[in-house]
Motif scaffolding. Sequence first.
Motif, short mmCIF file in Angstrom:
data_model
loop_
_atom_site.label_atom_id
_atom_site.label_comp_id
_atom_site.label_asym_id
_atom_site.label_seq_id
_atom_site.Cartn_x
_atom_site.Cartn_y
_atom_site.Cartn_z
N ALA A 146 125.24 -69.50 1.25
CA ALA A 146 124.89 -69.76 2.65
C ALA A 146 125.99 -69.25 3.57
O ALA A 146 125.72 -68.62 4.60
N ALA A 147 127.25 -69.50 3.20
CA ALA A 147 128.36 -69.10 4.07
C ALA A 147 128.59 -67.60 3.99
O ALA A 147 128.80 -66.93 5.00
N GLY A 148 128.52 -67.04 2.78
CA GLY A 148 128.75 -65.61 2.63
C GLY A 148 127.75 -64.80 3.45
O GLY A 148 128.10 -63.77 4.03
N ALA A 149 126.52 -65.29 3.52
CA ALA A 149 125.49 -64.54 4.23
C ALA A 149 125.72 -64.50 5.74
O ALA A 149 125.15 -63.68 6.43
N THR A 150 126.57 -65.39 6.25
CA THR A 150 126.82 -65.35 7.70
C THR A 150 127.76 -64.22 8.07
O THR A 150 127.86 -63.85 9.23
N LEU A 151 128.49 -63.67 7.08
CA LEU A 151 129.52 -62.68 7.39
C LEU A 151 128.95 -61.41 8.00
O LEU A 151 129.64 -60.70 8.72
N GLY A 152 127.68 -61.16 7.73
CA GLY A 152 127.09 -59.90 8.15
C GLY A 152 127.10 -59.65 9.64
O GLY A 152 127.19 -58.50 10.08
N ILE A 153 126.99 -60.70 10.46
CA ILE A 153 126.93 -60.45 11.90
C ILE A 153 128.32 -60.17 12.46
O ILE A 153 128.46 -59.70 13.57
N LEU A 154 129.37 -60.44 11.66
CA LEU A 154 130.73 -60.16 12.11
C LEU A 154 131.14 -58.75 11.69
O LEU A 154 131.86 -58.05 12.40
N TRP A 363 137.42 -59.64 22.73
CA TRP A 363 137.83 -60.82 21.96
C TRP A 363 136.76 -61.90 22.02
O TRP A 363 136.41 -62.50 21.01
N PHE A 364 136.20 -62.11 23.23
CA PHE A 364 135.21 -63.16 23.38
C PHE A 364 133.95 -62.86 22.56
O PHE A 364 133.33 -63.77 22.01
N GLY A 365 133.61 -61.58 22.48
CA GLY A 365 132.45 -61.20 21.67
C GLY A 365 132.64 -61.63 20.22
O GLY A 365 131.72 -62.16 19.58
N ILE A 366 133.84 -61.42 19.69
CA ILE A 366 134.12 -61.81 18.30
C ILE A 366 134.10 -63.34 18.17
O ILE A 366 133.53 -63.89 17.22
N LEU A 370 131.59 -65.55 15.79
CA LEU A 370 132.08 -66.56 14.84
C LEU A 370 131.38 -67.91 15.08
O LEU A 370 130.98 -68.58 14.13
N MET A 371 131.24 -68.28 16.34
CA MET A 371 130.57 -69.55 16.64
C MET A 371 129.11 -69.50 16.15
O MET A 371 128.55 -70.49 15.70
N MET A 372 128.49 -68.30 16.26
CA MET A 372 127.12 -68.17 15.79
C MET A 372 127.05 -68.27 14.28
O MET A 372 126.11 -68.84 13.72
N GLU A 373 128.06 -67.70 13.60
CA GLU A 373 128.10 -67.82 12.13
C GLU A 373 128.14 -69.29 11.73
O GLU A 373 127.48 -69.70 10.79
N ILE A 374 128.97 -70.06 12.46
CA ILE A 374 129.06 -71.48 12.16
C ILE A 374 127.71 -72.14 12.37
O ILE A 374 127.25 -72.94 11.56
N GLY A 375 127.04 -71.77 13.48
CA GLY A 375 125.73 -72.34 13.78
C GLY A 375 124.71 -72.09 12.67
O GLY A 375 123.81 -72.89 12.44
N LEU A 376 124.88 -70.97 11.95
CA LEU A 376 123.93 -70.63 10.89
C LEU A 376 124.02 -71.58 9.70
O LEU A 376 123.09 -71.67 8.90
N LEU A 413 138.79 -73.43 11.38
CA LEU A 413 140.22 -73.12 11.32
C LEU A 413 140.45 -71.64 11.67
O LEU A 413 141.40 -71.30 12.36
N PHE A 414 139.53 -70.81 11.20
CA PHE A 414 139.64 -69.38 11.46
C PHE A 414 139.51 -69.10 12.96
O PHE A 414 140.21 -68.25 13.51
N VAL A 415 138.59 -69.84 13.63
CA VAL A 415 138.46 -69.69 15.08
C VAL A 415 139.78 -70.07 15.74
O VAL A 415 140.25 -69.39 16.66
N GLY A 416 140.41 -71.15 15.24
CA GLY A 416 141.71 -71.55 15.75
C GLY A 416 142.73 -70.43 15.60
O GLY A 416 143.48 -70.10 16.53
N ALA A 417 142.72 -69.78 14.43
CA ALA A 417 143.64 -68.67 14.19
C ALA A 417 143.36 -67.52 15.15
O ALA A 417 144.29 -66.89 15.67
N LEU A 418 142.07 -67.27 15.40
CA LEU A 418 141.71 -66.18 16.31
C LEU A 418 142.20 -66.47 17.73
O LEU A 418 142.59 -65.56 18.46
N ILE A 419 142.19 -67.77 18.11
CA ILE A 419 142.69 -68.14 19.43
C ILE A 419 144.21 -67.97 19.47
O ILE A 419 144.76 -67.43 20.43
N ALA A 420 144.88 -68.41 18.39
CA ALA A 420 146.34 -68.32 18.36
C ALA A 420 146.80 -66.86 18.25
O ALA A 420 147.80 -66.47 18.85
N PHE A 421 146.05 -66.05 17.50
CA PHE A 421 146.44 -64.65 17.31
C PHE A 421 145.29 -63.72 17.71
O PHE A 421 144.60 -63.17 16.84
#
Lengths: 434, 198
Positions: A146-154, A363-366, A370-376, A413-421
């Motif tokens: 389920a999680a791996g399949a969300t990677l495609g939109i990124l 950056w916001f697009g990415i 990511l938020m959409m991936e989480i929603g999936l 956590l990854f979203v947090g990292a994206l915000i920090a970096f």
Amino acid sequence: MIGIVGTGAGFVMMLALMMIGLPIAVSLFMTAVLGAWLYLGTPTVLSFGSQMWSGLNDFILTAIPLFVLLGELLVRSGVADGLYRCLSDWMRRLPGGLLHTNIAASSLFAAVSGSSVATAATIGTVALPVLRERCYDDKLTTGSIAAGATLGILIPPSINMIIYGSMTNTSIGQLFAAGIVPGLLLTAVFMAFIAVVSILRPGVAGPREPARSFVEKMESLIDVLPPLMIFIIVMGAIYFGWATPTESAALGVVGALLVSILKGRFSLQMLHEAMLATVKVSAMILLIVVAAQFLNFVIGVLGIPQALTAFIADLGASQLQLILILIVFYLILGCFMETLSMMIATIPVVFPLIVHLGIDPVWFGIFLVLMMEIGLITPPIGMNLYIVQGVRGTGSIMEVINGSLPFVVLMLLFVGALIAFPEMALWLPRLLFN
Amino acid sequence: MTESPVSRTLMPVARSLALLAGYGLLGLSFLVTAEILLRRFLNFSLQGGDEFGGYVLAVIAAFGFGYTLLERAHTRVEIIVERVSPGAQGWLNLISSWCIAGMGVFLAWRAGATLLESIEFKSLSGTPMMTPLWQPQSLWAIGLVFFALASTAVAIHSTVLIFSSSRRLNALYGIKMLNEIIEEETASALEPREAQAK
């Protein structure tokens, strides 16, 4: 014009229409027409025809059906099985064994097919019987698919990014480039998690598989070659400046057609099926886009972006505060809205705020993807969860939900990292485009 | 899966329109590929691919809306609809079908008006090809008229069904069930494998 209260009422009405089961496009459309009619008068409502024509007669958006057709042709050439076989040959010796294959196969397949739901269904069907036979842990198996399949939109090409780019006038080439590093990193994070869990709790993965010989491994690579070549051609044409994203999608379609002919899968029936599927998916997306473009126009004329930015400015919110609010907003919205619709419906309102606070649109697009991936993969509307459960056919949906939960946490956590970096997303597009 | 009489009658037309749009897309792919290769390797600029591409998109949308409707693929949120009684579900599906019919008729009406304007003012595209806009716009409007017809037919049939059988209404025009979606998604990708096994 219209104030914050009116805007809120409009938004609530739109959500209510969606909740009672009207098609998403119709909900957006009715809200737009009502707003235009109440505040701007009949002529604005009647201008819809020419609006729709100029909105649809758009070469940038033509990339959507082209990428869908490219994916449909490749999928029908039977790349899914080959991909899975090859990756399992290469990754079976890692701690966690075939679970890594789920993640890697999902991200590659999704990058090609562009649809998370199709990926979850396809990889689920290929992988679940194999993993069950070898007594892999149910939760980790279903969660990883389920999680791996969300990677495609990124990972580019991504239809979500094309729509975001077209609605916000952000460079699609830059968005594609910005998705590559986070996409690979997130894949690595998922795989590291599986490896750690497998080492700590040896029971989760099945028996250790015998290694494949080097020759066998090299032979199986042939199966990965066609999708990989097409990915390189499509992306390469964009980055060497040979072609725009839409043009390179057309190049990819011709490539995929050649692959299907070389693999002996091409037939007129197959071509027609691919076309029908393409038209169906594209028309579904485009009806929503048409409605959203009109809503976008009405919202703009009504001065809603200005009202909202003034409102946010009054609150004195910083960039970070706004992003944190948006994380909560999208987590909640993602609980009951399908993700692509969620993105299209919220961009007209959210994007002006982003620009106002000086947040980088790429950056916001990415971030949004990511938020959409989480929603999936968050219940109750996480489509991937239901698809994996549906393919599995036994046990409780709770296992899939619990299995996906660690991945949701990792993504947050990854979203947090994206915000920090922010450079995680912005480094590659800067390197390539400046 | 049971097929509705509306779908049985209109599907052949819808499929043909969708296939036409599909061939348009395929033609566009070859045209643009030729454009890229000629530009890159022979330094020769063929023009019009981007303009044709825009028209293809408009036609895919217009020709596809009706097909997508009959395939029940326009995205809907099922969260409430699937949790209420079949009777209430029937009413929600009925409301939904009339709303999309309303949108369909409005789209066709406004597209028709835009087409008539283009004919009246002899509008040309603002490109070197100076295409008379009524040409691509007629195809676009025809597609939208079909969408209006199909969506209205579905709404009328739903209205008839609400008084006879809500269950049938839900089965024919409700939101697709999960197993139907999975079947569709995997059929395309995994068909070849089964063929191989034989």
